[in-house]
Scaffold this active site. Structure first.
Site, PDB file in Angstrom:
ATOM      1  N   ARG A  35       0.781  -1.071   0.114  1.00  0.00           N
ATOM      2  CA  ARG A  35      -0.035  -0.019  -0.012  1.00  0.00           C
ATOM      3  C   ARG A  35       0.744   1.291   0.087  1.00  0.00           C
ATOM      4  O   ARG A  35       1.392   1.577   0.896  1.00  0.00           O
ATOM      5  CB  ARG A  35      -0.940  -0.055   1.139  1.00  0.00           C
ATOM      6  N   GLY A  36       1.070   1.968  -1.201  1.00  0.00           N
ATOM      7  CA  GLY A  36       1.831   3.004  -1.465  1.00  0.00           C
ATOM      8  C   GLY A  36       1.824   4.185  -0.208  1.00  0.00           C
ATOM      9  O   GLY A  36       2.702   4.565   0.272  1.00  0.00           O
ATOM     10  N   GLU A  37       0.533   4.450   0.087  1.00  0.00           N
ATOM     11  CA  GLU A  37       0.505   5.516   1.225  1.00  0.00           C
ATOM     12  C   GLU A  37       0.973   5.272   2.351  1.00  0.00           C
ATOM     13  O   GLU A  37       1.405   6.123   3.115  1.00  0.00           O
ATOM     14  CB  GLU A  37      -1.027   5.884   1.192  1.00  0.00           C
ATOM     15  N   ASP A  38       1.244   3.858   2.895  1.00  0.00           N
ATOM     16  CA  ASP A  38       1.620   3.426   4.018  1.00  0.00           C
ATOM     17  C   ASP A  38       3.209   3.345   4.267  1.00  0.00           C
ATOM     18  O   ASP A  38       3.831   3.679   5.040  1.00  0.00           O
ATOM     19  CB  ASP A  38       1.130   2.049   4.389  1.00  0.00           C
ATOM     20  N   GLU A  60      -4.696  -7.005  -6.724  1.00  0.00           N
ATOM     21  CA  GLU A  60      -3.485  -7.559  -6.824  1.00  0.00           C
ATOM     22  C   GLU A  60      -3.196  -8.945  -6.161  1.00  0.00           C
ATOM     23  O   GLU A  60      -2.748  -9.713  -6.464  1.00  0.00           O
ATOM     24  CB  GLU A  60      -2.441  -6.384  -6.312  1.00  0.00           C
ATOM     25  N   GLY A  99      -7.464   4.937 -11.030  1.00  0.00           N
ATOM     26  CA  GLY A  99      -8.721   4.020 -11.408  1.00  0.00           C
ATOM     27  C   GLY A  99      -8.681   2.841 -10.610  1.00  0.00           C
ATOM     28  O   GLY A  99      -7.770   2.821  -9.499  1.00  0.00           O
ATOM     29  N   ARG A 134       5.647   3.311   0.890  1.00  0.00           N
ATOM     30  CA  ARG A 134       6.397   3.444  -0.452  1.00  0.00           C
ATOM     31  C   ARG A 134       7.493   4.066  -0.036  1.00  0.00           C
ATOM     32  O   ARG A 134       8.879   3.782  -0.429  1.00  0.00           O
ATOM     33  CB  ARG A 134       5.388   4.401  -1.299  1.00  0.00           C
TER      34      ARG A 134
END
Length: 1216
Positions: free
Chosen positions: A27-30, A93, A59, A32
């Site tokens: 999860r990128g926001e967490d 994913e 999207g 990255r």
């Protein structure tokens, strides 16, 4: 922190070469810019090729590029964080990653500052996130459920849990160390640049190894050199190695076991690989064996031994297999089946050649580097495919050799390949030959040069006389995959293996032909035989010219060939008589030899003599006082020079064929006492008058005396004489011995055609019971004799399975046919008068009716109905040769197949298992002749198979069982869903039209399996043109409409009783709970009937209407009946037995039969004109365009059958 353990065995056979080592899901926001970026950098620093998605995700759908990256990664690492489940992208994913896990991908979860149980139980933030997803995707709750299941599954896997407090870099190092030590340790093997066809074969072997079972299991991979055994074994290793505590792939065991140093090196390699990098020095073979046992006996190991040819090699490595720990697996590749039998392996997987589409793909990859080849190369590529015959090694070497070359060089190279086997291919294949004994080498070369495609038993006899011990040697060649024995008993070998054998012979003397041991090419043989260039080196000569040609052979060409054993000549016409042939010949085959054999030729060592259409003089060849003890087979058919067959002095003769010797008059008495004679044929010897007085042939299997027009007396039969197969065609025999029963009692097959004096003959054969007879073929017989002497005597034929009637004038097959309870096949052809075939025994599986132009429609429909039953209960699927051919062009709508078409192809979808289907089709053609038809089955996964049917007839409906090659299907790597198309082609000059095509198959596309015929079959109403028949004051219903399909019919005496001038209520003749009407035992209820009742003609039974509550004596006068005066006004229909009394007859009533009405279009007919109505041709419950053919005219009802089951069975068919 939880240390990862084995997370379960995957059973995929993927052999792809990965694009990435690791795929990171996060999860990128967490994470990255924190943990994930540090983790990614550490992976890259260690040389681990890692995919990370650094694009901003927009999207709701994940991209195709991302899907491809997931699928092409060896390992997926999922970094679960607090807000992971808030991202639909991440959840999609995750689902895709777990799908890849099913196909062999390793999945490792990392729980970053989140408890694994929170993910698994979907509590805390994960509960909140999923609640939001449910609101967001309220119209797609199935997707949310997939996410929940995926989270639970992933959180149940072994992984790593990071909590606040410890340094992240140490946590990351632990994960990377595990990955490097166990999953990316370099243990994966390179399989092949283009692993075409490897997946499906590796999957099959993986299934045999079955890692789920906790035992010690050894499996063999068997095949000839270059077939791909090592490649497949490497693929299997890559798939399953990670599931063992230690694994080792030992290559070239045979080659490296030739010296003690080589064996010790193998032992050291084995220890190093399984103990993962620990170098141990082996001082001796014995010490190494003990070290392996001591160090490995407690470990669950995978051991693959490549190219083993002797059990001693395995014994030297580690002794035996009894010390392996439970769960261990051993895989052995070899060319020797006997070795695997000696080792008592659990199972053997025999690698077969690539199928055509696989071979073409592999060749194209090497020859064109995967690019599409030009059209000009298509034919040349196909020539290579045909030459290589599915051998991967040859396709790879030749494809690479031709890559980038112009077309002219391709043509030259392909021609050269056919003449000279490419060196690398030759050397690989020759390894198996080099390991043979001297006698086995001779056997192999003899088969390669002369005997490929010939019957094994005959070759064994020939080679046995050469002291080569083929009874032992041939099985050994089979074990070593050098030859095979086909189901028809013929010897076979791969074309390249044959070419390798021929090349070995050429190398005996590359430039001097007479110094070679074998000559098989006609050009080489001609050079030697026309120029007197022979020598005692030559062992065999085959001179088969492509076309008949007159050749001037040197008359003493064979003078120097004292060691010649085999001489095979065909299409050679010589103009001068030979003066010499070697007496040591074992096999002499010379068709159309125009002279007598040399007077000094006395071949007492001969085993096979085959000289058809020759001018041989037997009295000169078989000289008195000489014994031909080795001679097993004589074939002298069409030799017009033979007038007397003398005493041959051949005590071991097994086969004698003197057929078509038109001048043969007499057979010597001694021929009748050949104890070893198995097959004896005198067919078409039209002048033959004298046979041995007594036949004492203890070993006789087949006797043919067909069209011997001058033969009037049949020999006496000694009690010891038995025969399995006997043929009498166009016989004029008038004297039959009383001892004939000895010959007939053991018969298994009997053919009779146009035999005269049948009365005496039948009187003879029917004194005995044909206990063992399973096949009876009758041609050109009188129908009355067939009925009275055969078809009405089922007790005389208790084992009959196959009955064939051709060109007979039989009118009706009697109902007693149902008592032939073992009958499986009935063939009836060109019986022009045949009108009726009743219901056949339940054992029937094949019916072929052709050119029987008088056969009535009820008979065809009855047979069709019977096969409908077979389809419904699956028994037809369990029989190898089921099917029918019937003289109707389309089938009734009630005949249910789960896929149908009006064209020549049908498509459907099947699962992984697909082995058999039922194919049904009909076609029209302006040419009214039988022809060949071809079926082909093609699947989107690349599977393709085709074959010819037997001859099919236009205007006939044909059904066949199509068997699919399980090996080819499995090798096409079928998925869970496979789209399949079957196509039928008719081979006829003028354009044929397939009018209907149906398939019955275990499919997955229509929600039904093989018993897909619906219980709610559409039952058709009476067509409007099925009228009633009036004869003055007697109204008759067509007795073929509705009757018993279980009990015997009444036959020609059936008449109808029905009310005249009545207003008939609707009453269909067919009901949904029965096979039409079982009129001897069944009742159909209807509304009341009123009007005068017509009386019967005396002495006839009939179809009548009865009434509950009314007892009628049916006097000759007319009764006026009123339904209102009847207590229980329900009409009853039933047949009366022709001998039963009319008075007081009360038909049986079924308690659960349904109530039906007669269609309004079935109307009474004018009773004043005496008209007779039969079956019309508009609907009749059939598909549009149904053509009744020549038998569709109205039949006289007083001699028709009452068993016309036009409509299908229900599940509650009952008899009283």
């Amino acid at each position: 922190m939880a240390f990862p353990i084995n997370q379960g065995v995957s059973f995929s056979s993927s052999t792809c070469w990965w694009d990435y080592d690791v795929f990171l899901s996060f999860r990128g926001e967490d994470t990255r810019n924190g943990f994930t970026s540090h983790f990614y950098r550490a992976l890259c620093d260690k040389g681990i090729n890692t995919f990370i998605d650094n694009d901003l995700r927009r999207g709701e759908e994940i991209s195709l590029e991302l899907l491809k990256a997931i699928k092409s990664s060896r390992i997926s690492i999922i970094i679960f964080s607090q807000n992971y489940a808030f991202s639909a992208w991440c959840l999609d994913e995750l689902v895709e990653i777990l799908n890849c896990k099913k196909n062999g991908q390793l999945v490792l979860p990392v729980f970053y500052k989140v408890d694994p149980s929170e993910v698994r139980k979907q509590e805390g933030n994960f509960k909140v996130a999923l609640a939001e997803q449910e609101i967001k995707f309220k119209n797609n709750m199935e997707k949310v459920q997939r996410w929940k299941a995926a989270l639970k599954e992933a959180a149940s896997l072994s992984g790593w849990h990071y909590e606040d407090g410890g340094p992240e870099y140490k946590f990351i190092e632990q994960i990377i160390e595990y990955i490097l030590d166990t999953k990316l340790s370099g243990s994966h093997l390179f399989v092949a640049k283009y692993p075409i066809g490897v997946n499906s074969r590796a999957k099959a072997i993986e299934s045999l190894l079955d890692l789920k079972v906790n035992d010690v299991r050894m499996v063999g991979i068997l095949g000839l050199g270059g077939i791909g055994k090592t490649t497949i074994a490497k693929a299997v290793y890559n798939i399953i190695a990670e599931h063992f505590e230690g694994s080792c792939f030992l290559e070239n065991v045979r080659e490296n076991s030739e010296t003690n140093n080589g064996i010790m090196q193998l032992q050291e390699n084995l220890l190093f690989n399984i103990l993962r990098g620990k170098h141990l020095k082996v001082e001796s073979v014995a010490r190494g064996t003990n070290m392996i046992r001591e160090r490995l006996q407690s470990k669950r190991v995978l051991l693959i031994l490549d190219d083993v040819d002797k059990s001693k090699q395995i014994e030297n490595l580690f002794g035996n297999f009894d010390w392996f720990a439970l769960g261990s697996r051993v895989l052995i590749t070899t060319r020797d089946a006997h070795l695997l039998a000696t080792l008592k392996v659990y199972a053997t997987y025999e690698v077969k050649e690539l199928v055509k589409h696989e071979a073409l793909e592999l060749f194209n990859q090497h020859a064109f580097q995967g690019n599409k080849h030009e059209e000009d190369y298509f034919e040349l590529a196909n020539q290579v495919i045909q030459y290589a015959n599915g051998l991967p090694l040859a396709l790879k070497i030749i494809g690479s050799d031709l890559c980038g070359r112009p077309k002219s060089e391709w043509e030259s190279a392909i021609h050269q390949y056919r003449e000279i086997l490419e060196g690398d291919i030759h050397e690989v294949l020759k390894v198996s030959y080099d390991g043979l004994r001297p006698t086995e080498k001779d056997i192999f070369l003899d088969i390669a040069c002369f005997f490929k495609g010939r019957k094994k038993d005959k070759v064994v006899n020939i080679l046995d006389a050469c002291n080569l011990y083929p009874t032992f040697g041939i099985p050994n060649l089979v074990n070593k995959c050098l030859i095979a024995i086909h189901e028809n008993g013929r010897l076979w070998m791969h074309d390249l293996v044959q070419q390798m054998g021929m090349e070995i012979v050429k190398q005996e003397s590359p430039n001097i032909l007479k110094k070679r041991s074998r000559l098989w090419h006609y050009k080489d043989a001609l050079k030697v035989l026309t120029g007197c260039k022979g020598s005692d080196k030559i062992r065999g000569i085959m001179l088969h010219l492509p076309h008949p040609k007159t050749v001037q052979l040197y008359t003493e060409a064979f003078k120097k060939m004292e060691n010649l054993k085999f001489l095979m000549v065909s299409n050679v016409l010589i103009s001068e008589e030979l003066k010499y042939l070697p007496n040591g010949l074992k096999f002499l085959e010379w068709d159309q030899y125009p002279f007598s054999l040399p007077s000094n030729f006395c071949p007492q060592e001969l085993v096979v003599l085959k000289m058809s259409h020759s001018c041989i003089r037997l009295e000169k060849l078989f000289k008195q006082g000489f014994l031909f003890k080795d001679l097993k087979s004589i074939n002298l058919n069409n030799c017009l020079s033979i007038r007397i067959l003398p005493a041959l002095c051949t005590p071991n003769l097994e086969k004698l064929d003197i057929s078509h010797c038109e001048n043969l008059i007499e057979v010597h008495e001694a021929i009748g006492s050949l104890d070893k004679l198995v097959s004896c044929h005198f067919s078409e010897c039209k002048k033959l008058k004298i046979l041995p007085n007594t036949l004492r042939l203890k070993s006789l299997n087949s006797l043919g005396i067909t069209r011997c027009e001058s033969l009037e007396k049949f020999p006496n039969i000694h009690p010891e004489t038995k025969c399995n197969l006997l043929s009498f065609l166009d016989s004029n025999i008038t004297e039959w011995p009383l001892s004939l029963g000895y010959l007939l009692s053991g018969l298994t097959e009997l053919t009779l055609q146009n035999c005269q004096n049948l009365g005496d003959f039948l009187g003879s054969i029917l004194r005995c019971k044909f206990t063992n007879l399973w096949r009876l073929e009758i041609l050109g017989w009188d129908g009355n004799r067939i009925e009275s002497h055969i078809l009405t005597k089922p007790n005389f034929f208790p084992s009959l399975r196959d009955l064939e009637l051709y060109d007979c004038n039989i009118v009706t097959i009697p109902r007693s046919i149902i008592k032939f309870t073992t009958l499986q096949s009935l063939s009836v052809a060109n019986c022009k008068k045949l009108r009726e075939i009743p219901r056949l025994p339940q054992s029937i599986r094949y019916v072929w009716v052709a050119d029987c132009t008088s056969l009535d429609l009820p008979s065809s429909c009855r047979l069709l109905n019977q096969f409908q039953e077979l389809l419904m209960n699956r028994s037809i699927f369990d029989f190898d040769h089921s099917g029918f051919s019937l003289p109707i062009i389309e089938i009734p709508k009630w005949f249910k197949l789960n896929h149908q078409s009006v064209g020549n192809s049908v498509s459907f979808r099947v699962g992984r298992e697909f082995q058999k289907l039922i194919l049904c089709f009909a076609f029209r053609s302006v040419e009214a002749k039988r022809t060949l038809a071809t079926w082909s089955v093609d699947s989107a996964n690349g599977f393709s198979e085709c074959s010819n049917f037997a001859l099919v007839h236009p205007e006939h409906l044909c059904m066949y069982t199509v068997d699919i090659s399980k090996r080819k299907w499995d090798e096409s790597n079928p998925s869970e869903q496979n789209d399949v198309t079957i196509t039928v082609e008719i081979h006829i000059d003028l354009d044929p039209k397939i009018t209907w095509l149906g398939v019955h198959v275990d499919c997955i596309c229509c929600g039904c399996g093989s018993s897909s015929v619906s219980d709610d079959i559409d039952h058709q109403s009476f067509p409007s043109d099925v009228g009633l028949q009036m004869d003055t004051n007697l109204l008759m219903v067509h007795p073929g409409l509705g009757s018993s399909d279980v009990l015997d019919d009444l036959g020609s005496s059936s008449r109808a009783w029905i009310c005249d001038h009545t207003e008939l209520q609707p009453l269909p003749a067919f009901c949904s709970t029965s096979y039409g009407l079982d009129l001897d035992h069944r009742v159909l209820n209807s509304g009341g009937v009123s009007g005068p009742l017509i009386g019967p003609n005396s002495g006839l039974a009939g179809l009548y209407l009865g009434f509950e509550g009314y007892e009628s004596t049916f006097p000759d006068e007319v009764h006026n009946l009123d339904s209102s005066s009847i207590a229980n006004p329900f009409a009853r229909i039933g047949y009366l037995d022709s001998n039963a009394s009319i008075d007081g007859c009360s038909p049986l009533v079924l308690d659960d039969i349904e109530h039906h009405s007669l269609p309004s279009d079935v109307l009474p007919v004018d009773t004043t004109n005496g008209s007779e109505l039969g079956l019309g041709r508009q609907d009749l419950g059939f598909s549009d365009g149904f053509d009744l053919g020549s038998s569709s005219v109205a039949h006289a009802f007083d001699n028709n059958d009452s068993d016309f089951n036009l409509f299908p069975p229900s599940k509650k068919t009952r008899t009283s």
